[in-house]
Each structure stands twice: as C-alpha cells, then as structure tokens.
Design a protein around this motif. Structure first.
Motif, PDB file in Angstrom:
ATOM      1  N   MET A   1      32.586  40.313  41.112  1.00 13.22           N
ATOM      2  CA  MET A   1      33.959  40.073  41.574  1.00 13.22           C
ATOM      3  C   MET A   1      34.861  41.167  41.020  1.00 13.22           C
ATOM      4  O   MET A   1      34.792  41.505  39.834  1.00 13.22           O
ATOM      5  CB  MET A   1      34.427  38.702  41.107  1.00 13.22           C
ATOM      6  CG  MET A   1      35.734  38.254  41.708  1.00 13.22           C
ATOM      7  SD  MET A   1      35.686  37.996  43.490  1.00 13.22           S
ATOM      8  CE  MET A   1      34.608  36.559  43.621  1.00 13.22           C
ATOM      9  N   HIS A   2      35.708  41.708  41.887  1.00  8.54           N
ATOM     10  CA  HIS A   2      36.639  42.743  41.466  1.00  8.54           C
ATOM     11  C   HIS A   2      37.980  42.118  41.065  1.00  8.54           C
ATOM     12  O   HIS A   2      38.198  40.930  41.267  1.00  8.54           O
ATOM     13  CB  HIS A   2      36.851  43.747  42.603  1.00  8.54           C
ATOM     14  CG  HIS A   2      35.586  44.389  43.077  1.00  8.54           C
ATOM     15  ND1 HIS A   2      34.988  44.075  44.282  1.00  8.54           N
ATOM     16  CD2 HIS A   2      34.784  45.311  42.492  1.00  8.54           C
ATOM     17  CE1 HIS A   2      33.894  44.797  44.435  1.00  8.54           C
ATOM     18  NE2 HIS A   2      33.741  45.534  43.360  1.00  8.54           N
TER      19      HIS A   2
ATOM     20  N   ARG B   1      32.197  47.434  49.557  1.00  7.55           N
ATOM     21  CA  ARG B   1      32.436  45.995  49.564  1.00  7.55           C
ATOM     22  C   ARG B   1      33.459  45.636  48.484  1.00  7.55           C
ATOM     23  O   ARG B   1      33.318  46.059  47.326  1.00  7.55           O
ATOM     24  CB  ARG B   1      31.155  45.205  49.333  1.00  7.55           C
ATOM     25  CG  ARG B   1      31.395  43.718  49.186  1.00  7.55           C
ATOM     26  CD  ARG B   1      30.151  42.874  49.234  1.00  7.55           C
ATOM     27  NE  ARG B   1      30.490  41.444  49.107  1.00  7.55           N
ATOM     28  CZ  ARG B   1      29.828  40.459  49.671  1.00  7.55           C
ATOM     29  NH1 ARG B   1      28.753  40.712  50.400  1.00  7.55           N
ATOM     30  NH2 ARG B   1      30.218  39.203  49.501  1.00  7.55           N
TER      31      ARG B   1
ATOM     32  N   ASP C   1      35.339  42.261  46.713  1.00  2.00           N
ATOM     33  CA  ASP C   1      35.412  40.815  46.509  1.00  2.00           C
ATOM     34  C   ASP C   1      36.600  40.528  45.608  1.00  2.00           C
ATOM     35  O   ASP C   1      36.602  40.925  44.443  1.00  2.00           O
ATOM     36  CB  ASP C   1      34.127  40.301  45.853  1.00  2.00           C
ATOM     37  CG  ASP C   1      32.910  40.498  46.729  1.00  2.00           C
ATOM     38  OD1 ASP C   1      32.612  39.607  47.527  1.00  2.00           O
ATOM     39  OD2 ASP C   1      32.250  41.554  46.608  1.00  2.00           O
TER      40      ASP C   1
ATOM     41  N   ALA D   1      39.318  37.443  44.424  1.00  2.00           N
ATOM     42  CA  ALA D   1      39.763  36.046  44.418  1.00  2.00           C
ATOM     43  C   ALA D   1      40.625  35.821  43.190  1.00  2.00           C
ATOM     44  O   ALA D   1      40.122  35.569  42.098  1.00  2.00           O
ATOM     45  CB  ALA D   1      38.572  35.097  44.417  1.00  2.00           C
TER      46      ALA D   1
ATOM     47  N   ASN E   1      35.823  40.499  51.170  1.00  2.00           N
ATOM     48  CA  ASN E   1      35.722  39.076  50.860  1.00  2.00           C
ATOM     49  C   ASN E   1      36.976  38.633  50.121  1.00  2.00           C
ATOM     50  O   ASN E   1      37.156  38.947  48.942  1.00  2.00           O
ATOM     51  CB  ASN E   1      34.479  38.813  50.018  1.00  2.00           C
ATOM     52  CG  ASN E   1      34.318  37.334  49.676  1.00  2.00           C
ATOM     53  OD1 ASN E   1      34.987  36.484  50.255  1.00  2.00           O
ATOM     54  ND2 ASN E   1      33.445  37.028  48.732  1.00  2.00           N
TER      55      ASN E   1
ATOM     56  N   SER F   1      37.831  35.286  50.092  1.00  2.00           N
ATOM     57  CA  SER F   1      37.682  33.833  50.003  1.00  2.00           C
ATOM     58  C   SER F   1      38.213  33.322  48.677  1.00  2.00           C
ATOM     59  O   SER F   1      38.204  34.029  47.662  1.00  2.00           O
ATOM     60  CB  SER F   1      36.204  33.452  50.145  1.00  2.00           C
ATOM     61  OG  SER F   1      35.706  33.824  51.415  1.00  2.00           O
TER      62      SER F   1
END
Length: 437
Positions: free
Chosen positions: A1-2, A17, A19, A21, A42, A44
């Motif tokens: 996760m970034h 890619r 990600d 959140a 992403n 989400s």
C-alpha cells in the motif's frame, strides 16, 4: 500500500500500479503526475463519491478499483478512458449506471453489492465484455442487448430480484460460469436442506489454527468432541455474512448441504448451532494436507482463465483420474438440482495420485431436477467449464497418452465447448467417454 505523502513527494514516479487507501474524500490531483506509466489504480476503501472529469488524462490506465467508497453513480468520465478494460465499484451506494460510463474496451465489470435496479442498453454494446459481476443489487431484468456479448463467459446475478432467466442468456455461446442464487426465480430446495442438516453445538468444537480464508468465510482446523467418544479432527468454516462477488454466503452453505455425499466432495458433518454471536458455519471433513489446489485464481491479465504453475505437469493416468472425478461429481450435482457455477481448477483439491475434491460452492445455484430445456441449458453451461478444464489438463500431460488417445480427448473437449449450448453432451455421456479414453 502506498501513501499520499509518497505520492506528493514524487517518490512514486514511474510506477505502474498505485494502491491508495487513506480515507480520501477527493481524488488526489498528484495522481496525474503518473500518467505516463500508471496502468492499475486502486482507490478502494476511501470516502470518494466522484472522480475528475478529465480522468482520461491517465492514458495508460487499464484497471480501476474503487470498491468500498461512497459513489451513488458510476462516473461518466470512465467512458472516456480509452485503455480501461477492468472497472471495480463493489460495495458502494450506486443506483445509476449511465451508458456513457462504460469504457469502449470494457472486459471486466464489477458492481457487486450496490443498489442498481436497471442497466443501460450500452452494456450490450461492449463486444469485449467477458466478466460481469452484479450480485447483491436490485435488478429485475437484464438488458436484452447483452445477447450481443458473444465473448461473455462469467456473469454473477445472485441476490437480485429476477423472476426468470432470459432465454437469450442461456444461448450465449461463450457463457460458462453463471451464478443466480437468491433470486425469486430459484427453487426453494436450498431452504429445505438447511433445515434438515444436523446441528452441532458450538460448545462441542474447539478451534485450532486457521487453514484458509476466502471471500465468504474463514476455515479452521478444529476438534469435535462427541459425547463419550474421542475428539475428532474436523474443519470448521465460519461464514462472514457479507455479500461476495458470487452471492450470499448463506446460499453457499445451503448448496454444500444439499449436495450430499460423493467421493469427490468434501463431506459436510453438520451446521453450527448456538454460536455466541449467532454466526453461521459448517463442520466439514478435514482434508489430508497432501491435497493442494490444482490451479491459481485468474489474474488481471488472464481475466477468466486460471493460472497454473509453470512446472505443473501430469501423467495421462493422473489427468484422466482428475477429469473422471470432476465429471462424476458435476453429474451428481446436476441430478440433485445444483449447478456449481464456479467449476474451475482453482476450486479443485488434488493429491499426487489424482484423487480430487471439488470445493467452493459460493456460486452454486438451484434448478428443477425435471428435464426441461432450461435445466438442460443450465447444465450445458457447466459442461463448457468442464471442457475448458479438460483442455487445461491435456495441455499439461507429459507422458502416457497416445496420439489416438489425445485425439479422442481433444474431440471431447471441442464437443463440450461448442457454441451451440444444447448440442453439448451431458455429464453422463462425458463420464462414459472418459471411461473409454
């Protein structure tokens, strides 16, 4: 996760890619700095309810995930993203899907667990559409234009308000994996089975280590203490009670029970009773650790096809043992009025000898056991899934298969996958052909 801090500091330059959140309520404009390379985005698990109108500036974007946010409408800006093939907006608050929101190259659309009542005609005008996930909405009909989607292989319409399956749906030449449980059209066989299942008191179970986790629940190794008997090692599956991409976990539990006994099924011992939190669950046969999954889940690239290990090879005897076992158990399910809906290598456990078990009933649905055209068509959709599996096995046989034997099996594969649904053989005929192979 970034992290947003990494993005703003320019530390993510060149990534393909992202990600992110972090409870975002607005789309971070710094994402556009990644336009030259970003292919998978992403977002989400945030609090987003809109996307920028100029999202198409992300010219390389192929995959977008925005599940678990606050969208009430599928954003129209998606339709301007020329490279976008996969769109995921599960578990939002979506009630409207504008036709303009559907990208021209759309291949995979996930709208599970929203509040959608209707779908646009334009959905059937996306010729590359291959997977369509619509479980847990309020749909009463499907757009007839979907009959034009000749590449559509997987559709999940469980837990909606459909009172019938459209006739055109069961004639789609490529349709292979269909889940429709929890609609008014389905029979009541599942509820009857649920009530007849043996009850196992929670106090008689002692959970040990976790064995696995899927979309519908968590599986544990456990000890089952019967009165005046030694404890029995079992597997316990506790259902999460959440809507999955296949449908309701409770429908999965009902199907597992209704399936009954077969050598290629995991035996169900009973339903859990008196769980302190009211959680639903099953007690099942504990599988020997020598068993492993035949294949891995489909990837973003493979879409509807399983991913096999590079070194996955079989002798002809082992491959045929797998094929015979799965054909036998699929026929057994059909005779009990069940379509598995997810007949895939990744849902098959096997050992080195080719002994195999078909699991994961999350996409299972019920149909009448009478021999009607609809029943036959539903079953022949599953035959195509078997044909694909047979082809995957044939591609990995490295010894023991004669040229003549291969020709026989390849001909069977082609019959199972032919575009005329009702012209495909049933599993009784398939089993006989495999016995002679």
């Amino acid at each position: 996760m970034h992290t947003l801090a990494q993005l703003r500091a320019g530390e993510l330059s060149g990534i393909t890619r992202l990600d992110l959140a972090e409870g975002l309520s607005e789309f971070p404009p710094e994402i556009f700095n990644l336009a030259d390379t970003l292919e998978v985005l992403n977002l989400s698990g945030n609090a987003l309810n809109s996307l920028p109108d100029d999202l198409h500036r992300l010219t390389r974007l192929r995959v977008l995930f925005c599940s678990d946010n606050r969208f009430t409408q599928l954003p129209a800006c998606l339709g301007q993203c020329q490279a976008l093939t996969m769109v995921g907006f599960k578990a939002n608050r979506i009630t409207e899907v504008p036709g303009a929101a559907l990208p021209p190259q759309l291949r995979w659309l996930i709208l599970t667990d929203n509040a959608i009542e209707t779908l646009p005609t334009e959905l059937g005008e996306r010729p590359l559409l291959q997977k369509l996930m619509l479980a847990g909405n309020h749909l009463r009909t499907l757009p007839p234009s979907l009959s034009q989607c000749h590449r559509l292989e997987l559709i999940r319409i469980a837990a909606n308000q459909l009172t019938e399956l459209p006739q055109w749906l069961l004639t789609l030449p490529s349709l292979t994996w269909l889940a429709y449980a929890g609609n008014p059209l389905e029979t009541e066989a599942d509820a009857a089975a649920l009530n007849k299942a043996p009850l196992i008191d929670w106090s008689a179970l002692q959970l040990e280590q976790q064995l696995g986790e899927g979309a519908s629940g968590i599986i544990y190794r456990a000890q089952w203490q019967l009165a005046n008997q030694p404890a029995t090692p079992v597997a316990v599956k506790l259902y999460k009670g959440e809507m999955t991409s296949d449908g309701s976990p409770l429908h999965e539990m009902n199907a597992c029970i209704t399936a009954g006994l077969h050598p290629n099924l995991i035996r169900v011992e009973g339903r859990i009773d008196q769980h302190p939190d009211g959680q639903q669950g099953l007690v099942m046969q504990l599988i020997d650790p020598s068993y492993r999954n035949l294949a891995g889940l489909p990837s973003l690239a493979s879409c509807s096809r399983d991913v096999y290990a590079d070194d996955c090879r079989f002798s002809a005897d082992v491959a045929l043992r797998i094929a015979r076992g799965i054909a036998s158990v699929a026929g057994h399910l059909h005779r009990h009025g069940i379509t598995h809906g997810d007949l895939y290598g990744h849902n098959i456990l096997l050992n080195d000898q080719g002994d195999c078990l078909l699991g994961d009933f999350g996409a299972a649905s019920f149909h009448t056991t009478a021999d009607t055209l609809e029943t036959r068509a539903l079953q022949r959709l599953e035959v195509r899934a078997f044909g694909i599996l047979l082809g995957e096995l044939l591609a990995r046989i490295d010894s023991g298969l004669s040229d003549e034997g291969r020709q026989v099996l390849e001909a069977l594969e082609q019959r199972c996958c032919q575009p005329d649904v009702l012209a495909r053989p049933g599993f009784g005929e398939i089993s006989l052909a495999l016995q002679d192979a």
